[in-house]
Design an enzyme around this catalytic site. Sequence first.
Site, short mmCIF file in Angstrom:
data_model
loop_
_atom_site.label_atom_id
_atom_site.label_comp_id
_atom_site.label_asym_id
_atom_site.label_seq_id
_atom_site.Cartn_x
_atom_site.Cartn_y
_atom_site.Cartn_z
N ASP A 96 12.52 39.38 -30.66
CA ASP A 96 13.64 40.21 -30.22
C ASP A 96 13.15 41.10 -29.09
OD1 ASP A 96 15.94 41.78 -30.09
OD2 ASP A 96 16.20 41.78 -32.26
N GLU A 248 22.36 38.91 -26.68
CA GLU A 248 23.31 39.77 -27.37
C GLU A 248 24.19 40.40 -26.30
OE1 GLU A 248 23.46 43.64 -30.34
OE2 GLU A 248 22.02 43.59 -28.70
N HIS A 322 21.45 43.13 -38.48
CA HIS A 322 20.86 44.43 -38.82
C HIS A 322 21.72 45.60 -38.37
CE1 HIS A 322 19.79 43.57 -34.72
NE2 HIS A 322 19.52 44.85 -34.53
N ASP A 323 22.74 45.35 -37.54
CA ASP A 323 23.61 46.41 -37.04
C ASP A 323 24.98 46.43 -37.70
OD1 ASP A 323 21.84 47.53 -35.21
OD2 ASP A 323 22.44 46.19 -33.59
#
Length: 552
Positions: A96, A248, A322-323
């Site tokens: 990431d 993203e 994760h968000d």
Amino acid sequence: MESFKKSCVYQIYPKSFRDSNGDGIGDLKGVLEKLDYLKRLGVDYLWLTPFFLSPQNDNGYDIQDYCRIDPLFGTMEDLEDLIAKAGELGMGLMLDMVFNHTSTSHEWFQKALYGDKKFQDYYFFQEGVPGNPPTNWQSKFGGSAWEFSEDAGKYYLHLFDKTQADLNWENPMVREEIKRVIRFWKEKGIKGFRFDVINLVSKPSAWEDDEEGDGRRFYTDGPRIHEYLREIVVDTGLDADDMITVGEMSSTSIDHCIRYTNPLEKQFKMCFNFHHLKVDYKGGDKWSLMPYDFEKLKKIFHTWQTCMAEGDGWNAVFWCNHDQPRAVSRFGDDGKYRKQTAKMLATVIHGMRGTPYIYQGEEIGMTNGYFTDITQYRDVESLHYFEILKEQGREEEEIYRILRERSRDNSRTPMQWDGEGQAGFTSGTPWIGVNKNYEEINVRESLADPDSVFFYYQKLIKLRKSFRVIREGNYEPVLVKQEGIFAYKRRFQKERLLVFANFTGRPQETGGNENLEDWEILLSNYADPKIHGKKLVLDPFGTVMLYCCEKA
């Protein structure tokens, strides 16, 4: 056919996955311990959120050094072992990369603070006086997007936390630094990269106030974004068939995502968009609650699926990360119908055109954390908004209700491995509390139950590898007007796939023009789907995936 179209990616949040040394923080050795479990699930790539050296103000998304491992997570040797062992099991690692900004602790920013003109041009420093920022843009985490530095005597731009200073991609030296980082990790054997909020990196040539919003319209999918991405990808060889890349994309558009992912553009293999995860934002505001708008959800999925196919783009399809809050709590029933909901949501995503992503714990049906006190929260965004909402005059009871539904910590509670103390995550005190339902919901329980959510996911992953219609078929919305029903058809040559999903807690009768008795049931989350001719009765949160191959 590109391998990523038949692949499945599993996202690991290392801090919450598995702690190998008892310090309460998950680590790389913990991931290594669980590789056999991930291989059993059947996934192809493991996306790990950042474990690089960081002050951890935003759980690692504030990177201090892109090529060093934070001691919290282990050593470079640990990572090399993980790359090698995962490779032996047929799984590649995806890193990431946060290239929109660095930590203000990064060497580049520190040199900039103390007057080095070369490194000041790595960021966006602007003249100004305290209390009068260059523009009225807002940070994604609340407050101004500009911070005045007493050391530099200037403002700097931060679209996120004030410790996350935005990089200046207009500067070719910055882009060369980024290429060096990518090449460094490729040489280590990394097989994929996820690029964090990457469509924000092209900023406007002039700074001006936004009289209509928070500033995002000036930098989202910015003026030189496609040029920059093509340069980075081509110069580092990320367009090669053996590499997987995903961007993203924040507040993006279909047209841009087609360009980001159409193979002729030589940018990314796929991209994330988040429009379907804003259907419960009242007035578009994350911190204002409302029941999710199912019709809007359906329309967004159908539109993105059909338009991306028409433009030869490729989606990364997902519910959780994760968000985001846990989808089973957000779009279904995480009590009585938890297993059915988890399987239904998985079927909807895994039957779609695109590469499916599974977030850790999703494959066992983990739920929101449902914390009750601010001392239990760790997320910088949640802590900021607790204060902001109080300043707005909201009652604490209402603020807690909002956090229980919206906080990113909902997805960051430790992975639930067994029903023992701390859910088998750590032998110490976890950095964030374990969900209270770990005795009921855990991996050990799932692997002992042939009807578990885990084995359902395992079947879905195998189906993508087995059927070309799932990997390569087009997408056609079905039963668009029926309330509470999400349905679509896929076609590839003579193959046909039908997916039906009931998003309500009551049985629903549905069907179309097809005689469904002629179709093979590939998968269902109830033992005996009720099919009679063209009619199908779906139980509460029921789903069915059907297949047929037309005869010549």
